[in-house]
Design an enzyme around this catalytic site. Structure first.
Site: not given
Ligand code: BES
Ligand code: ZN
Ligand code: ZN
Length: 480
Positions: A256, A330
């Site tokens: 990230k 997931r």
């Molecule tokens: N933990 C994150 C989602 C999240 C984002 C929670 C903001 C709380 C606040 C999750 O694991 C994630 O990173 N999701 C990605 C998925 C993508 C790579 C398909 C996302 O939502 O960008």
């Molecule tokens: Zn994630």
């Protein structure tokens, strides 16, 4: 928190909290209690406060606005906010005067005052000697008021504990730490908890959970909870809860951006809600059989981390092609959902997860995304959510999105690669692992578990889910 509930104002109160709904201000009552004849305008708008000083006694009166009657679900916020701002000046005998209001307000006052005791400064070294707050005296005459007060304070205590674990830093809050928290809660409040270690997960084949955790120095665990009250004749739980327990989400190799990455300590918001809901059900001795499963891992960056392109197996036996290691929630939930089905077969399964940024883009910070094909469950949860102001909003599970899960090499892939409908494709992925269950709901709580508020300068845990789930449980109980 110490408190009393009485039918009359105790002798020599030091401060008096006097709430009114909007447009229902009782001037005679204010005059009588405050000794002031000429009062300024007071409409009773949400969180409006008027502070009066009794001309003859050592007594402060906080005339407080509850807002519209139809927004009664938000009343605990009024008491939390008022207490948070003014409690230091309340003196030794604070009284909350409520006989002119419905008895529900006793619950709202207890919950709000209880929540205001939570202070998010766990690691501060310069805290002045903490003074225990003076006991609060609630005044109401309804026979059910005592139960409502007790339930309000107990709920606040569990919710504050859940906010606390959300706010705990990720170098403290490892998967094993989360397991210990759940175990201690279970021992204290009368339910059972079992923590499966990495070795046990390897033996049992929880490959998806293991893959997510393989780059971390803290081993993954699966936390299993069960609450079965004495005398309840039940084979399988009525309700099974699965919570995403990522103690920190760096994104893994699909790392990230660093801005705001520290907020990813909150990626165990689903786990927190599950522990909180089961703890509260046990403390309130709700007559319902519950199971909880928390797959917990840290998604870290390391030479040993799983990579995009990897194909992994899972507890269900299905294989998964990894496209993005940041879509890790997931994966752990796939194993959690398969586990709860195999070991408990609950009548209803609800999973909660801080799953996608896409859900935050869709619903902001106002509601969780709700996914289910079962309309009566959707209605029941909507109703529960509205009544406690922990709202849910339904999004579709259209079959149109099935192609997005297609993998050439494995049974499914973990990300569509498209910049659209991310919350829906994530939900479709979960559905693949619990396809045959007629009563399954997925709640994406990414926008509501952790947020801005008047109580902290930075985002903090909200305690979302605890009251939504316990209210839903009460609905199930009342339908029996
Ligand atoms: N933990 C994150 C989602 C999240 C984002 C929670 C903001 C709380 C606040 C999750 O694991 C994630 O990173 N999701 C990605 C998925 C993508 C790579 C398909 C996302 O939502 O960008
Ligand atoms: Zn994630
Ligand atoms: Zn995550």
């Amino acid at each position: 928190m110490d408190y009393t509930l009485t039918a009359q104002i105790p002798d020599s109160p030091s401060s008096l909290i006097l709430p009114f709904f909007k447009g229902e201000t009782d001037t005679d009552l204010i005059q009588k209690l405050s000794g002031i004849t000429f009062l300024p305008e007071f409409e009773g708008k949400f969180k409006d406060t008027l502070v009066l000083f009794h001309p003859e006694k050592q007594l402060k009166i906080y005339v407080t606005g509850l807002g519209e009657r139809k927004d009664i679900a938000k009343a605990p916020q009024v008491f939390r906010s008022l207490t948070f701002r003014h409690q230091e000046n309340w003196g030794d005998c604070p009284v909350v005067y409520l006989p002119h209001l419905p008895s529900e307000l006793v619950y709202a006052a207890a919950l709000g005052i209880g929540l205001a005791q939570y202070k998010n400064g766990l690691f501060k070294t310069d805290i002045k000697d903490h003074k225990e707050p003076a006991p609060v005296h609630l005044v109401h005459i309804a026979p059910e008021a005592a139960t409502l007060a007790e339930e309000g304070f107990i709920t606040a205590d569990t919710q504050a504990r859940i906010m606390q674990i959300m706010d705990t830093p990720p170098n403290t809050k490892t998967p094993e730490w989360l397991g210990r928290f759940a175990t201690e809660s279970a021992e204290k409040y009368g339910y059972s908890a079992r923590v499966f270690t990495r070795e046990e997960l390897e033996n049992q084949g929880l490959h998806a959970l293991l893959a997510v955790g393989q780059g971390s120095m803290y081993p993954p665990v699966l936390i299993q909870l069960e609450y079965k009250p004495d005398g309840l004749d039940s084979q399988s739980p009525q309700l099974g809860l699965v919570g995403k327990g990522i103690t920190f989400d760096t994104g893994g190799i699909s790392i990230k951006p660093s801005t705001n990455m520290h907020f990813m300590k909150s990626d165990m918001g689903g786990a927190a809600a599950v522990i909180g809901a089961i703890e509260l059900a046990a403390r309130l001795r709700l007559p319902i059989h519950l199971a909880g499963v928390i797959p917990s891992a840290e998604n870290s960056v390391d030479a040993k981390s799983f990579k995009p392109g990897d194909v992994i197996s899972s507890y269900s036996g299905k294989t998964i092609e990894i496209i993005d290691t940041d879509a890790e929630g997931r994966l752990v939930l796939a194993d959690g959902l398969a586990w709860i089905q195999k070991h408990f077969s609950p009548e209803i399964v609800i999973d909660l997860a801080t799953l996608t940024g896409s859900c935050v883009m869709t619903l902001g910070y106002s509601a969780a995304g709700m996914f289910t094909e079962n309309e009566s469950l959707a209605q029941a949860l909507s109703h529960a959510g509205k009544s406690v102001h922990e709202r849910v909003w339904q999004l579709p599970l259209f079959s149109d999105f099935e192609d997005d899960l297609h993998s050439d090499v494995a049974d499914v892939r973990n990300f569509s690669g498209k910049p659209v409908a991310g919350a829906i494709t994530a939900a479709k992925f979960l559905e693949y692992f619990i396809k045959d269950h007629p009563q399954w709901v997925h709640l994406d709580i990414a926008g509501v578990a952790f947020g801005d508020s008047e109580y902290t300068k930075m985002r903090a845990g909200t305690g979302y889910g605890v009251r939504l789930l316990t209210t839903f449980m009460k609905q199930l109980i009342s339908q029996q």
